[in-house]
Design an enzyme around this catalytic site. Sequence first.
Site, PDB file in Angstrom:
ATOM      1  N   HIS A  57      58.108  19.262 -34.818  1.00 15.75           N
ATOM      2  CA  HIS A  57      57.817  20.341 -34.346  1.00 15.75           C
ATOM      3  C   HIS A  57      56.056  19.961 -34.209  1.00 15.75           C
ATOM      4  CE1 HIS A  57      61.711  21.930 -34.596  1.00 15.75           C
ATOM      5  NE2 HIS A  57      61.121  22.161 -33.535  1.00 15.75           N
ATOM      6  N   ASP A  60      54.746  22.272 -36.655  1.00 16.94           N
ATOM      7  CA  ASP A  60      55.473  22.091 -37.890  1.00 16.94           C
ATOM      8  C   ASP A  60      54.409  21.039 -39.235  1.00 16.94           C
ATOM      9  OD1 ASP A  60      57.999  22.992 -38.113  1.00 16.94           O
ATOM     10  OD2 ASP A  60      58.901  20.470 -37.996  1.00 16.94           O
ATOM     11  N   GLU A 184      68.669  17.969 -26.184  1.00 16.29           N
ATOM     12  CA  GLU A 184      69.751  18.604 -27.413  1.00 16.29           C
ATOM     13  C   GLU A 184      70.219  19.948 -26.659  1.00 16.29           C
ATOM     14  OE1 GLU A 184      68.054  19.235 -30.770  1.00 16.29           O
ATOM     15  OE2 GLU A 184      69.312  19.700 -31.872  1.00 16.29           O
ATOM     16  N   ASP A 260      75.588  29.354 -35.075  1.00 14.80           N
ATOM     17  CA  ASP A 260      74.384  28.271 -35.794  1.00 14.80           C
ATOM     18  C   ASP A 260      74.532  27.635 -37.218  1.00 14.80           C
ATOM     19  OD1 ASP A 260      73.234  25.249 -35.413  1.00 14.80           O
ATOM     20  OD2 ASP A 260      70.925  25.962 -35.117  1.00 14.80           O
ATOM     21  N   ASP A 292      69.857  17.135 -38.959  1.00 17.91           N
ATOM     22  CA  ASP A 292      69.145  18.408 -38.552  1.00 17.91           C
ATOM     23  C   ASP A 292      69.827  19.177 -38.998  1.00 17.91           C
ATOM     24  OD1 ASP A 292      68.019  20.098 -37.611  1.00 17.91           O
ATOM     25  OD2 ASP A 292      68.494  19.703 -35.781  1.00 17.91           O
TER      26      ASP A 292
HETATM   27  C1  GLT Z   1      66.317  23.906 -34.477  1.00 16.43           C
HETATM   28  C2  GLT Z   1      67.043  23.641 -33.987  1.00 16.43           C
HETATM   29  C3  GLT Z   1      67.358  22.165 -33.811  1.00 16.43           C
HETATM   30  C4  GLT Z   1      66.698  21.580 -32.854  1.00 16.43           C
HETATM   31  C5  GLT Z   1      65.218  21.472 -33.449  1.00 16.43           C
HETATM   32  C6  GLT Z   1      63.986  20.976 -32.912  1.00 16.43           C
HETATM   33  S1  GLT Z   1      64.858  23.152 -34.278  1.00 16.43           S
HETATM   34  O1  GLT Z   1      65.858  23.936 -35.613  1.00 16.43           O
HETATM   35  O2  GLT Z   1      68.323  25.332 -34.156  1.00 16.43           O
HETATM   36  O3  GLT Z   1      68.603  22.206 -33.643  1.00 16.43           O
HETATM   37  O4  GLT Z   1      67.040  20.072 -33.062  1.00 16.43           O
HETATM   38  O5  GLT Z   1      63.565  21.858 -31.436  1.00 16.43           O
HETATM   39 MN    MN Z   2      68.861  19.719 -33.650  1.00 19.89          MN
END
Ligand code: GLT
Ligand code: MN
Length: 393
Positions: A57, A60, A184, A260, A292
């Site tokens: 980001h 970051d 996303e 999450d 991620d």
């Molecule tokens: C955040 C989120 C992720 C995304 C990121 C991109 S930031 O941590 O949970 O799934 O991919 O902005």
């Molecule tokens: Mn992600």
Amino acid sequence: MSMMSFAPSHSDKFAFGVWCVTNAGRDPFGDATRKPMPAMQAIRGLGERNVWGFEFHDNDVFPLGASAAQVRKIVRDVRAIMADTGICCCSGTTNLFFHPVFKDGAFTSHDPQIRAYAVHKVMHAIDLAAELGAQNFLFWGGREGAEVDAAKDPIEAIRRFREAMNFLCAYVRQNKYKMTFTIEPKPNEPRGDLYMPSVGNALAFIETLDPPNRAMVGVNPEVAHIKMAGLNPYHEYGQALEAGKLFELHLNDQKPVRYDQDLTFGSASLKESFFIVKLMVDHKFAGIKAFDAHAYRSEDIDGVWDFVERNMRTYKILEEKAYEARANRDLSALLEEIQAGNKAYEKLFTKYSPAAVRKLKALKFDPDKMATGRRLAYEKLDQILTEILLGIR
Ligand code: GLT
Ligand code: MN
């Protein structure tokens, strides 16, 4: 004990978000449990472990409000680490969720000033990502949602999202940046509901962008987000691949229908993870494979590097299992039997014509016989696969 090393190489196109490595273990109920790692150390550490790429980001790496001179220095420092270790910058993104200004959305905020600030912030982030060589730019609309539906019309929210995306696509094209965009999807969190909840929603939205922008926008679905919605990652990734829109993966793991969790890839549901990898192997996925996730809060800095290494190692082991499954004769013989049908009926409706309609309508079928005539040995099939995964075949 396998003789294979399962060590990552650049051709794997593995990547990590800088934010995954710098994560200090903070959660909504508890403070940091380890010292936050500086971004430069994170990027260097990834490069030294043969990770192909990093994603970031804007904030970051570049603190919000950094002066032009500070930005130049950071760019030089990152470039030096890239040259030293061979890591590339594969994807950039914008933090449009942390600052309180985005508390009710960025692109979908009611306030035109906030929407303008969001698009302004993204353009600056795109410039930096392009300068570092990023080939993709992510859009995770973390604050693009609502708790109170009385406050916002979803049609207006989607219209605003589209306006911002069209403008930013045009910006990239006009600057001749070699960069794709990905959306996303996520069903909820941190908002009560988010506007781009699943792969299907994002794919449908992309088709409503201005025609010259559609080809440059795809998706980067994340395993955890898919499972939060109770959906099947194999099918979600499959549909994105089939549409030619799977530009990047966000790999991790998650227990279904919860907050999450961003767990290490393969740590919660090995068999589902296997099918994700198998899909990529079967269809020769050549895009970015980014992890991620973050290390457990109970880990220290050494644990963060254990976390980085085991994500990649598990992926490589599952890749090997996908090849083993493909080469397994019992499995392929059974699959052939299961997938065989009555070939005489092939291609009856591949092309529409009055003659084809007449022919198909005139046919006589015996559904009772068709239903019982052939066994589908799925119990056996699934058991063979299970035994391949457990390493006893
Ligand atoms: C955040 C989120 C992720 C995304 C990121 C991109 S930031 O941590 O949970 O799934 O991919 O902005
Ligand atoms: Mn992600």
